[in-house]
Design an enzyme around this catalytic site. Structure first.
Site, PDB file in Angstrom:
ATOM      1  N   GLY A  46      33.164 -16.022  13.375  1.00  0.00           N
ATOM      2  CA  GLY A  46      34.286 -16.334  14.259  1.00  0.00           C
ATOM      3  C   GLY A  46      33.770 -16.851  15.588  1.00  0.00           C
ATOM      4  O   GLY A  46      32.651 -16.531  15.991  1.00  0.00           O
ATOM      5  N   GLN A  51      33.852 -18.967  24.378  1.00  0.00           N
ATOM      6  CA  GLN A  51      32.412 -18.759  24.142  1.00  0.00           C
ATOM      7  C   GLN A  51      31.614 -20.049  24.293  1.00  0.00           C
ATOM      8  O   GLN A  51      30.381 -19.995  24.356  1.00  0.00           O
ATOM      9  CB  GLN A  51      32.173 -18.171  22.747  1.00  0.00           C
ATOM     10  CG  GLN A  51      32.640 -16.724  22.628  1.00  0.00           C
ATOM     11  CD  GLN A  51      32.387 -16.190  21.235  1.00  0.00           C
ATOM     12  OE1 GLN A  51      33.190 -16.402  20.339  1.00  0.00           O
ATOM     13  NE2 GLN A  51      31.267 -15.520  21.042  1.00  0.00           N
ATOM     14  N   CYS A  97      28.469  -9.957  18.057  1.00  0.00           N
ATOM     15  CA  CYS A  97      29.089 -11.082  18.756  1.00  0.00           C
ATOM     16  C   CYS A  97      28.024 -12.127  19.062  1.00  0.00           C
ATOM     17  O   CYS A  97      26.927 -11.783  19.497  1.00  0.00           O
ATOM     18  CB  CYS A  97      29.719 -10.579  20.056  1.00  0.00           C
ATOM     19  SG  CYS A  97      30.508 -11.880  21.006  1.00  0.00           S
ATOM     20  N   LEU A  98      28.355 -13.403  18.833  1.00  0.00           N
ATOM     21  CA  LEU A  98      27.386 -14.475  19.093  1.00  0.00           C
ATOM     22  C   LEU A  98      27.011 -14.551  20.574  1.00  0.00           C
ATOM     23  O   LEU A  98      25.950 -15.060  20.908  1.00  0.00           O
ATOM     24  CB  LEU A  98      27.953 -15.826  18.630  1.00  0.00           C
ATOM     25  CG  LEU A  98      28.163 -15.978  17.117  1.00  0.00           C
ATOM     26  CD1 LEU A  98      28.848 -17.305  16.806  1.00  0.00           C
ATOM     27  CD2 LEU A  98      26.844 -15.863  16.370  1.00  0.00           C
ATOM     28  N   HIS A 139      38.973  -9.428  17.516  1.00  0.00           N
ATOM     29  CA  HIS A 139      37.745  -9.651  18.302  1.00  0.00           C
ATOM     30  C   HIS A 139      37.836 -11.002  19.029  1.00  0.00           C
ATOM     31  O   HIS A 139      37.549 -11.096  20.216  1.00  0.00           O
ATOM     32  CB  HIS A 139      36.538  -9.609  17.345  1.00  0.00           C
ATOM     33  CG  HIS A 139      35.217  -9.906  17.971  1.00  0.00           C
ATOM     34  ND1 HIS A 139      34.185  -8.994  17.986  1.00  0.00           N
ATOM     35  CD2 HIS A 139      34.735 -11.029  18.592  1.00  0.00           C
ATOM     36  CE1 HIS A 139      33.141  -9.527  18.601  1.00  0.00           C
ATOM     37  NE2 HIS A 139      33.445 -10.767  18.964  1.00  0.00           N
ATOM     38  N   GLU A 140      38.285 -12.051  18.302  1.00  0.00           N
ATOM     39  CA  GLU A 140      38.338 -13.396  18.898  1.00  0.00           C
ATOM     40  C   GLU A 140      39.477 -13.518  19.901  1.00  0.00           C
ATOM     41  O   GLU A 140      39.336 -14.177  20.935  1.00  0.00           O
ATOM     42  CB  GLU A 140      38.462 -14.467  17.809  1.00  0.00           C
ATOM     43  CG  GLU A 140      37.362 -14.473  16.749  1.00  0.00           C
ATOM     44  CD  GLU A 140      35.946 -14.484  17.297  1.00  0.00           C
ATOM     45  OE1 GLU A 140      35.737 -14.955  18.432  1.00  0.00           O
ATOM     46  OE2 GLU A 140      35.037 -13.990  16.603  1.00  0.00           O
ATOM     47  N   HIS A 143      38.395 -12.241  23.126  1.00  0.00           N
ATOM     48  CA  HIS A 143      37.589 -13.223  23.872  1.00  0.00           C
ATOM     49  C   HIS A 143      38.489 -14.103  24.739  1.00  0.00           C
ATOM     50  O   HIS A 143      38.135 -14.442  25.864  1.00  0.00           O
ATOM     51  CB  HIS A 143      36.823 -14.142  22.907  1.00  0.00           C
ATOM     52  CG  HIS A 143      35.465 -13.636  22.508  1.00  0.00           C
ATOM     53  ND1 HIS A 143      34.471 -13.361  23.413  1.00  0.00           N
ATOM     54  CD2 HIS A 143      34.939 -13.382  21.283  1.00  0.00           C
ATOM     55  CE1 HIS A 143      33.384 -12.956  22.759  1.00  0.00           C
ATOM     56  NE2 HIS A 143      33.644 -12.953  21.464  1.00  0.00           N
TER      57      HIS A 143
END
Ligand code: NI
Length: 192
Positions: A46, A51, A97-98, A139-140, A143
């Site tokens: 995701g 991000q 998380c990236l 989660h996204e 963000h």
């Protein structure tokens, strides 16, 4: 399509709130494609627009392979996603998380949610999600509100992780400065 650099903690842009988009047009579709390419290359399941430093309420994900190794790609895109219902029942996933590489922690969230959003063709849709899809969507969407998964864990753990990334960023900045100084000093040394 183009790969975009992913922002890493403690980049302040990760704490900004994204703005709703007016409509899904060609420019937004191009951005969605960049986000998908960047997510697959990472690799991740995701990615939120924040991000990559785009303060727009957009996210992409693909959880198909996480559920079944043999599954083919199932890219999903969401514009202006809005959680309109969440279950009281909770579930726990080991999240990463990236933007916070190599950190994984158990996070508890509603097990099922309903999300309203605009699809790739600017049509309003609703999806009911459970399992990894529900977790990934939450989660996204976090963000897009400047919230990171470490905000859902204990304060002690969060502070330890934050400190680690602040230190790493400082070290990188110092290394970059040293490289630059050495490059600038080199002509003088060569003269001698
Ligand atoms: Ni993330």
């Amino acid at each position: 399509m183009a790969l975009r650099p992913i922002l890493i903690l403690p980049d302040k842009r990760l704490r900004q709130k994204a703005q709703p988009i007016a409509a899904v047009d060609d420019a937004i579709r191009a951005l969605m494609d960049d986000m998908l390419e960047t997510m697959y290359a990472a690799p991740g399941i995701g990615l939120a627009a924040t991000q990559i430093g785009e303060m727009k309420r957009l996210l992409v994900l693909d959880v198909a392979k996480r559920q079944d190794e043999e599954a083919s790609a199932e890219p999903m895109v969401f514009a202006n996603p809005d959680i309109v219902w969440s279950s009281e029942e909770l579930s726990t996933y080991n999240e990463g998380c990236l933007s916070i590489p190599e950190i994984y922690e158990e996070v508890e969230r509603p097990a099922r949610i309903r999300v309203r959003y605009l699809d790739r063709d600017n049509r309003q849709q609703e999806i009911e999600a459970d399992g990894i899809l529900a977790t990934c969507l939450q989660h996204e969407i976090d963000h897009l509100n400047g919230v990171l998964f470490i905000d859902h864990i204990s304060r002690l753990k969060r502070e330890m992780i934050s400190k680690k990334f602040v230190k790493a960023a400082k070290r990188d900045a110092e290394d970059a400065k040293q490289d630059k100084d050495e490059t600038e000093a080199r002509p003088a040394r060569l003269e001698g």
